[in-house]
Write a protein that holds these residues in place. Structure first.
Motif, PDB file in Angstrom:
ATOM      1  N   GLY A 252       8.586   7.670   1.641  1.00  0.00           N
ATOM      2  CA  GLY A 252       9.207   6.357   1.797  1.00  0.00           C
ATOM      3  C   GLY A 252       8.397   5.323   2.536  1.00  0.00           C
ATOM      4  N   ALA A 253       7.252   5.703   3.087  1.00  0.00           N
ATOM      5  CA  ALA A 253       6.431   4.740   3.841  1.00  0.00           C
ATOM      6  C   ALA A 253       5.702   3.794   2.904  1.00  0.00           C
ATOM      7  CB  ALA A 253       5.427   5.469   4.720  1.00  0.00           C
ATOM      8  N   ARG A 254       5.370   2.636   3.441  1.00  0.00           N
ATOM      9  CA  ARG A 254       4.374   1.779   2.813  1.00  0.00           C
ATOM     10  C   ARG A 254       3.055   2.038   3.545  1.00  0.00           C
ATOM     11  NH1 ARG A 254       7.049  -4.026   2.870  1.00  0.00           N
ATOM     12  NH2 ARG A 254       8.072  -3.147   4.717  1.00  0.00           N
ATOM     13  N   VAL A 255       1.998   2.242   2.768  1.00  0.00           N
ATOM     14  CA  VAL A 255       0.760   2.780   3.317  1.00  0.00           C
ATOM     15  C   VAL A 255      -0.391   1.808   3.129  1.00  0.00           C
ATOM     16  CG1 VAL A 255      -0.892   4.679   3.216  1.00  0.00           C
ATOM     17  CG2 VAL A 255       1.543   5.138   2.845  1.00  0.00           C
ATOM     18  N   ALA A 256      -1.061   1.511   4.227  1.00  0.00           N
ATOM     19  CA  ALA A 256      -2.313   0.760   4.196  1.00  0.00           C
ATOM     20  C   ALA A 256      -3.458   1.749   4.376  1.00  0.00           C
ATOM     21  CB  ALA A 256      -2.347  -0.287   5.301  1.00  0.00           C
ATOM     22  N   VAL A 257      -4.382   1.757   3.447  1.00  0.00           N
ATOM     23  CA  VAL A 257      -5.540   2.639   3.503  1.00  0.00           C
ATOM     24  C   VAL A 257      -6.742   1.852   3.991  1.00  0.00           C
ATOM     25  CG1 VAL A 257      -7.226   3.869   2.072  1.00  0.00           C
ATOM     26  CG2 VAL A 257      -4.786   4.318   1.785  1.00  0.00           C
ATOM     27  N   PHE A 258      -7.387   2.376   5.038  1.00  0.00           N
ATOM     28  CA  PHE A 258      -8.660   1.836   5.518  1.00  0.00           C
ATOM     29  C   PHE A 258      -9.755   2.790   5.055  1.00  0.00           C
ATOM     30  CE2 PHE A 258      -6.957  -0.311   9.682  1.00  0.00           C
ATOM     31  CZ  PHE A 258      -6.092  -1.085   8.927  1.00  0.00           C
ATOM     32  N   ASP A 259     -10.766   2.270   4.391  1.00  0.00           N
ATOM     33  CA  ASP A 259     -11.841   3.132   3.912  1.00  0.00           C
ATOM     34  C   ASP A 259     -13.074   2.278   3.676  1.00  0.00           C
ATOM     35  OD1 ASP A 259     -11.588   6.203   2.562  1.00  0.00           O
ATOM     36  OD2 ASP A 259     -13.363   5.063   1.986  1.00  0.00           O
TER      37      ASP A 259
END
Length: 252
Positions: free
Chosen positions: A31-38
């Motif tokens: 259920g999370a909204r996810v920000a990916v740092f890469d």
């Protein structure tokens, strides 16, 4: 799937592939909204927001964290998963490489958490999970620099947990064993006998195989979940028993 993370905003560093992608996927499915740092976020499979970030660059980190806060309105979970490997004894790597690995594996976590803390303090379910390693608790051959960096992560996790508990921020670590990831795949491919090397890595773990990225992601999800509100300062081993078990050799 248990929706533990509904309405929560998570940052996952190194989230475009391997263990990081599995973590991002598990949090999103919950259920999370996810920000990916890469460094190379293009194609991150589970990102609601993918940002090119160099965790060795404080300005890059701060800008990305503030973008997440601006776009989503809050930050609840930080998973510090970005890191690099290193091989060899203490004689194998020059000072510059020691500085580089610590700058990414340890200070990278410091930069991301430091930038996120003002937002985490406002969350009702704040959690930081740092990716450490079995190398922090077991002496592995040819891993001096990597082990030193992950040992620092383990100690840093405990100190952060003490510092921020009363601010409402839980801090834990996950300690994967040797996992079936792209980095291990590259190490195996460079070995003189990849099949023999893989068999040796599998045999080193008491359950007789490599750890899967999804198994690590499940452990991170537990540590990050609001349901784990009394769990802080912990390093959770996901290593097939390598840290604690001493089995007799398997009969052949």
């Amino acid at each position: 799937m248990n929706q533990d993370f509904t309405d929560l905003i998570a940052i996952v560093t190194g989230g475009a592939s391997g263990i990081g992608a599995a973590i991002a996927g598990r949090l999103k499915s919950g259920g999370a909204r996810v920000a990916v740092f890469d460094l190379q976020p293009d194609g991150a499979p589970h990102a609601d927001l993918a940002i090119a970030v160099d965790v060795a660059d404080d300005a890059s980190v701060r800008a990305a964290v503030e973008r997440v806060a601006a776009e989503f309105g809050r930050i609840d979970i930080v998973v510090n998963n970005a890191g690099i490997g290193a091989q060899g004894t203490i004689e194998a790597n020059a000072d510059d490489e020691w500085h580089r690995v610590f700058d990414i594996n340890v200070l990278g976590m410091v930069r991301v958490a430091r930038a996120a803390l003002p937002h985490l303090r406002r969350s009702p379910a704040a959690a930081i999970v740092n990716t450490s390693s079995i190398a922090a608790t077991a002496g592995l051959p040819e891993r001096a620099l990597y082990s030193a960096s992950k040992g620092a992560v383990a100690a840093l996790t405990r100190a952060m947990a003490a510092d921020h508990l009363r601010q409402g921020v839980r801090v834990n670590a996950v300690n994967p064993g040797t996992a079936d990831t792209p980095w291990i795949g590259r190490l195996l491919a460079s070995a003189p006998d990849p099949a023999t090397e893989r068999a040796a890595l599998e045999a080193r773990q008491p359950h007789g195989r490599l750890v899967s990225a999804d198994e690590v992601a499940e452990a991170v999800a537990y540590l990050a979940s609001p349901n784990a509100g009394s769990t802080t300062g912990v390093a959770l081993a996901v290593d097939g028993g390598m840290q604690e078990l001493r089995l007799r050799p398997a009969a052949h």
